[in-house]
Design an enzyme around this catalytic site. Structure first.
Site, PDB file in Angstrom:
ATOM      1  N   ASN A  85     -12.440   0.541  -9.448  1.00  0.00           N
ATOM      2  CA  ASN A  85     -13.442   1.085 -10.379  1.00  0.00           C
ATOM      3  C   ASN A  85     -13.023   2.434 -10.948  1.00  0.00           C
ATOM      4  O   ASN A  85     -12.241   3.150 -10.329  1.00  0.00           O
ATOM      5  CB  ASN A  85     -14.783   1.238  -9.643  1.00  0.00           C
ATOM      6  CG  ASN A  85     -15.529  -0.077  -9.558  1.00  0.00           C
ATOM      7  OD1 ASN A  85     -15.654  -0.797 -10.541  1.00  0.00           O
ATOM      8  ND2 ASN A  85     -15.997  -0.400  -8.366  1.00  0.00           N
ATOM      9  N   PRO A  86     -13.533   2.777 -12.143  1.00  0.00           N
ATOM     10  CA  PRO A  86     -14.468   2.022 -12.999  1.00  0.00           C
ATOM     11  C   PRO A  86     -13.723   0.897 -13.717  1.00  0.00           C
ATOM     12  O   PRO A  86     -12.890   1.132 -14.590  1.00  0.00           O
ATOM     13  CB  PRO A  86     -14.997   3.061 -13.974  1.00  0.00           C
ATOM     14  CG  PRO A  86     -13.890   4.073 -14.071  1.00  0.00           C
ATOM     15  CD  PRO A  86     -13.248   4.113 -12.720  1.00  0.00           C
ATOM     16  N   ARG A 108     -25.073 -11.005  -7.225  1.00  0.00           N
ATOM     17  CA  ARG A 108     -26.212 -10.290  -6.638  1.00  0.00           C
ATOM     18  C   ARG A 108     -27.522 -10.726  -7.283  1.00  0.00           C
ATOM     19  O   ARG A 108     -28.537 -10.923  -6.598  1.00  0.00           O
ATOM     20  CB  ARG A 108     -26.012  -8.779  -6.806  1.00  0.00           C
ATOM     21  CG  ARG A 108     -24.940  -8.208  -5.896  1.00  0.00           C
ATOM     22  CD  ARG A 108     -24.568  -6.790  -6.272  1.00  0.00           C
ATOM     23  NE  ARG A 108     -23.679  -6.196  -5.275  1.00  0.00           N
ATOM     24  CZ  ARG A 108     -22.843  -5.194  -5.512  1.00  0.00           C
ATOM     25  NH1 ARG A 108     -22.772  -4.658  -6.734  1.00  0.00           N
ATOM     26  NH2 ARG A 108     -22.078  -4.716  -4.550  1.00  0.00           N
ATOM     27  N   THR A 149     -18.344  -0.920  -0.444  1.00  0.00           N
ATOM     28  CA  THR A 149     -18.650  -2.349  -0.574  1.00  0.00           C
ATOM     29  C   THR A 149     -17.322  -3.092  -0.532  1.00  0.00           C
ATOM     30  O   THR A 149     -16.366  -2.697  -1.194  1.00  0.00           O
ATOM     31  CB  THR A 149     -19.368  -2.653  -1.900  1.00  0.00           C
ATOM     32  OG1 THR A 149     -18.517  -2.292  -2.990  1.00  0.00           O
ATOM     33  CG2 THR A 149     -20.663  -1.864  -2.010  1.00  0.00           C
ATOM     34  N   HIS A 206     -19.639  -3.138 -15.650  1.00  0.00           N
ATOM     35  CA  HIS A 206     -19.906  -3.276 -14.220  1.00  0.00           C
ATOM     36  C   HIS A 206     -20.364  -1.888 -13.762  1.00  0.00           C
ATOM     37  O   HIS A 206     -19.586  -1.076 -13.280  1.00  0.00           O
ATOM     38  CB  HIS A 206     -18.641  -3.714 -13.478  1.00  0.00           C
ATOM     39  CG  HIS A 206     -18.786  -3.698 -11.970  1.00  0.00           C
ATOM     40  ND1 HIS A 206     -19.815  -4.338 -11.324  1.00  0.00           N
ATOM     41  CD2 HIS A 206     -18.029  -3.110 -11.011  1.00  0.00           C
ATOM     42  CE1 HIS A 206     -19.679  -4.149 -10.013  1.00  0.00           C
ATOM     43  NE2 HIS A 206     -18.609  -3.401  -9.805  1.00  0.00           N
ATOM     44  N   ARG A 256     -19.693   4.777 -10.805  1.00  0.00           N
ATOM     45  CA  ARG A 256     -18.346   4.224 -10.934  1.00  0.00           C
ATOM     46  C   ARG A 256     -17.516   5.042 -11.925  1.00  0.00           C
ATOM     47  O   ARG A 256     -16.318   5.238 -11.740  1.00  0.00           O
ATOM     48  CB  ARG A 256     -18.431   2.762 -11.350  1.00  0.00           C
ATOM     49  CG  ARG A 256     -19.059   1.871 -10.271  1.00  0.00           C
ATOM     50  CD  ARG A 256     -19.188   0.432 -10.741  1.00  0.00           C
ATOM     51  NE  ARG A 256     -19.783  -0.409  -9.709  1.00  0.00           N
ATOM     52  CZ  ARG A 256     -21.073  -0.660  -9.596  1.00  0.00           C
ATOM     53  NH1 ARG A 256     -21.923  -0.097 -10.444  1.00  0.00           N
ATOM     54  NH2 ARG A 256     -21.535  -1.452  -8.664  1.00  0.00           N
ATOM     55  N   ASP A 266       0.849  -1.184   0.000  1.00  0.00           N
ATOM     56  CA  ASP A 266       0.000   0.000   0.000  1.00  0.00           C
ATOM     57  C   ASP A 266       0.884   1.233   0.000  1.00  0.00           C
ATOM     58  O   ASP A 266       1.981   1.221   0.592  1.00  0.00           O
ATOM     59  CB  ASP A 266      -0.918   0.015   1.223  1.00  0.00           C
ATOM     60  CG  ASP A 266      -2.083   0.980   1.060  1.00  0.00           C
ATOM     61  OD1 ASP A 266      -3.190   0.518   0.736  1.00  0.00           O
ATOM     62  OD2 ASP A 266      -1.870   2.195   1.229  1.00  0.00           O
ATOM     63  N   GLY A 304      -6.865   2.787  -5.229  1.00  0.00           N
ATOM     64  CA  GLY A 304      -7.676   3.847  -5.797  1.00  0.00           C
ATOM     65  C   GLY A 304      -8.756   4.305  -4.849  1.00  0.00           C
ATOM     66  O   GLY A 304      -8.951   3.741  -3.764  1.00  0.00           O
ATOM     67  N   HIS A 333     -28.887 -20.317 -12.770  1.00  0.00           N
ATOM     68  CA  HIS A 333     -27.937 -19.943 -13.814  1.00  0.00           C
ATOM     69  C   HIS A 333     -28.492 -18.725 -14.557  1.00  0.00           C
ATOM     70  O   HIS A 333     -29.419 -18.830 -15.357  1.00  0.00           O
ATOM     71  CB  HIS A 333     -27.703 -21.118 -14.764  1.00  0.00           C
ATOM     72  CG  HIS A 333     -27.132 -22.313 -14.072  1.00  0.00           C
ATOM     73  ND1 HIS A 333     -25.804 -22.427 -13.743  1.00  0.00           N
ATOM     74  CD2 HIS A 333     -27.734 -23.432 -13.597  1.00  0.00           C
ATOM     75  CE1 HIS A 333     -25.584 -23.564 -13.113  1.00  0.00           C
ATOM     76  NE2 HIS A 333     -26.744 -24.201 -13.009  1.00  0.00           N
TER      77      HIS A 333
END
Length: 305
Positions: free
Chosen positions: A118-119, A149, A223, A173, A88, A35, A79, A166
């Site tokens: 992201n993005p 999700r 998240t 994203h 995002r 980091d 980031g 499925h």
């Protein structure tokens, strides 16, 4: 075969969740943390190492980017995280600069880079160019989380284990992602033929999937746990060369006619990376949604070239 070794760049909330998920999954026997903030990676490594009695045998330590050049995979979570109200793509310029700096240092790397920041789609495209690595060896977790999700929501709706469902999310994203409802099924039974299923609910469910991250960020600021599990699942299967089909993002080189963009499609992931992009069946509406998603991402790429 070399002892599986994974580097993680960025040890904030997401990086820490990736690290502990990787360790608990037994995906590697060595995890190296880095980091830019002094002491953070070392502190996380110490904390994780103290739990060694509770996960499969592995070494955890802080290290430099140069040391990561000997690993089999490097995960980038570095980031800025999204703030409440941000999309995002709003994160693009700040995180692009961070990842470009990392890409230069990883030129010549022989392993696989997994991007989580992201993005993600635009960063995967830019990182592939900046690093000079082949497209199959720069992978983003992409819509793996969105797909998870979706399956979780459908599992609740149908009273089934999400692993028995499925269904896939493809494209960005982000806000322009597309759910492939026409191909969703349970045990070979098309979802749209399932007793009690209401096609009118599909847009509501898709909206809930798209908004999930925003709802979490509004409440806790980030998240991290689910994406940590997603990344560990990807790494575990990849390093074991299990050739799983996963909805990862990579630079597209012709599948479904897509060029000049990175986005998620079901892809065979092996020890060599995202080696084969599949072309799932779509109805006309879904194909149009995917094309729209590709255009959104091309515009984002063009804005920073």
């Amino acid at each position: 075969m070399r002892t599986p070794s994974i580097g993680i760049i960025g040890t904030g909330w997401v990086g820490a969740s990736v690290a502990i998920s990787v360790l608990q999954a037994g995906a590697a026997q060595e995890v190296i943390l880095f980091d830019a903030r002094d002491g953070l990676a070392e502190g996380e490594a110490m904390d994780l190492a103290h739990g060694a009695a509770f996960y499969p045998s592995a070494q955890v330590r802080a290290g430099s980017l140069a040391e990561m050049l000997d690993t089999q995979a490097i995960v980038i979570t570095a980031g800025k995280n999204g703030a409440p109200g941000q999309s995002r793509l709003d994160l693009l310029k700040e995180n692009l600069g961070i990842l470009r700096g990392i890409a230069v240092q990883l030129r010549g790397y022989q392993g696989i880079v997994v991007i989580v920041s992201n993005p993600i789609d635009v960063l995967v495209f830019d990182f592939t160019q900046a690093s000079g690595l082949p497209p199959e060896r720069v992978i983003g977790t992409g819509t793996m989380l969105d797909t998870a999700r979706l399956r979780q929501i459908l599992g609740q709706r149908l009273a089934l284990d999400p692993r028995s469902i499925h269904a896939q999310v493809v494209g960005e994203h982000g806000d322009s992602e597309a759910v492939l409802w026409s191909g969703a099924e349970v045990g070979g039974v098309p979802l749209r033929s399932w007793v009690g299923w209401q096609p009118s609910d599909e847009e509501h469910i898709a909206h809930h999937v798209r908004r999930a991250a925003y709802e979490i960020i509004q409440r806790k600021g980030s998240t991290n746990h689910a994406i940590g599990l997603v990344t560990a699942h990807l790494l575990h299967g990849m390093l074991r060369d299990e050739r799983r089909v996963l909805t990862v993002t990579r630079v597209q080189t012709g599948a479904l006619g897509l060029l000049g963009v990175a986005l998620s499609l079901p892809t065979i992931v092996s020890a060599e990376g995202a080696v084969q992009v599949l072309e799932p069946a779509m109805d006309a509406q879904e194909r149009a949604a995917l094309e729209t998603s590709a255009e959104v991402l091309r515009a984002a790429i063009a804005s920073v070239v």
